[in-house]
Design an enzyme around this catalytic site. Structure first.
Site: not given
Lengths: 290, 79
Positions: B16-18, B20
């Protein structure tokens, strides 16, 4: 209950004092345009909330702060002390309410226009009840920096959001295709020549293609504001209707002034702008304002 | 397949962000200027956000290709 001798009744009428459920207790609503406040002011509010109130604060939906539990007898002293510290009292009733905004382009990576600065300008100019501007009902204005519309421009009497029109400089495109997959509207498809093609009809002017482009081949053709009028929440919610696209930011105040005049002239006592527009017509509003 | 060389690779599908972006940034820091990093990203927020953040850090996106139905393969050139 006896009135303190020093109470400024005229000042009370401008609003910002909200009677609480408990006997003789009031909440003091502070004016916090665009929800922006310095840490020293916030500290001062905390200090006065303990000195005059019950130590509790309420953060309002319109980004304001209310000091709860202030006894009636202390209101004037509390007001004086707040104002001496440079804090201002908020409005309630049929007035031009505090202007809200997101942090905008000055802070937010998604921002296309400086929503905070525009909101502060509108608040300074229209807040409260300027001379000759007795309004039928409350009037709310907000500025959103981009098409995500976090401060909900379509739910305000007049609302704006930033928008940007992209233009492709084909020579600078490396054909990577990121704009096609980034565009949430499906408005960009990669052509056979590995150049993106934008479908104007699907584009909502969010600028995601410009922001994502690794070679800056997508550039800004023009930046402006989409303007909406007649939105409201409450018992009978209705979304504002589009007045115009790509309003120049410096014209936003003229739009607000024009809509206020329309509302003052046409609005019936107690009705929100959206109801007035439904009766008189969006076309007529546009004719007078644009 | 992409016509670009690949010096290193990261599969960030399901990340998931952030996180990644942070993993991409850390990997790029280990690499040499001009190296190419291949990254696999989910559709939706990851493909919208990670390349944009990579660009803001000064690197270059060279290519974006579909990888299966719900992901993308991007090639980043380290600045």
């Amino acid at each position: 209950m006896s009135l303190p001798k020093t109470i400024d009744l005229a000042a009370m009428k401008t609003g910002g004092l909200i009677k609480q459920r408990e006997k003789d207790l009031f909440a003091i609503r502070l004016r916090v345009p665009v929800g922006r406040m310095g840490a020293d002011h916030l500290r001062k509010i905390g200090e006065l909330a303990k000195k005059y109130g019950n130590g509790m604060l309420h953060f309002t939906v319109r980004q304001g702060i209310e000091i709860q539990g202030v006894p009636f007898a202390d209101i004037q002293t509390a007001r004086d002390e707040l104002e001496a510290a440079g804090l201002r009292i908020g409005a309630c009733g049929p007035r031009f309410r505090v202007v809200t905004a997101c942090p905008g382009a000055a802070v937010c990576p998604n921002g296309l226009v400086d929503a905070g600065a525009l909101g502060l300008e509108a608040d300074e100019r229209f807040y409260g009840q300027p001379e000759g501007l007795e309004l039928p009902h409350k009037f709310k204005v907000t500025f959103a920096g981009c098409t995500s519309c976090c401060p909900k421009p379509q739910e305000n009497d007049v609302g704006f959001h930033g928008q940007v029109e992209p233009v492709l400089f084909e020579d600078e495109c490396n054909g990577c295709g990121i704009c096609e997959v980034t565009c949430k509207e499906g408005a960009i498809i990669m052509g056979d020549d590995d150049l993106p093609v934008r479908n104007e009809a699907k584009c909502i002017y969010c600028g995601d293609c410009i922001n994502s482009c690794p070679t800056d081949a997508w550039k800004v053709k023009r930046t402006g504001l989409a303007a909406f009028a007649g939105g409201r929440w409450g018992r009978h919610p209705e979304l504002g209707q589009k007045l115009a696209d790509f309003v120049e930011p410096e014209k936003a105040m003229d739009i607000i002034a024009g809509v206020l005049k329309f509302y003052k002239d046409e609005g019936k006592r107690g009705e929100r702008l959206g109801v007035t527009i439904n009766r008189v017509g969006l076309t007529e509003l546009k004719r007078r304002v644009l | 397949m992409s016509k670009f060389k690949v010096d290193d690779s990261l599969d960030l599908r399901g990340v998931l962000c952030p996180i990644n972006f942070v993993k991409t940034k850390l990997k790029l820091e280990e690499m040499e200027p001009g190296d190419h990093l291949e990254v696999l990203l989910d559709e939706g927020d990851p493909i919208a956000n990670v390349p944009r953040s990579v660009k803001e850090e000064g690197h270059m996106i060279l290519k974006v290709d579909r990888e299966g139905e719900h992901a993308y393969r991007i090639i980043i050139k380290k600045s």
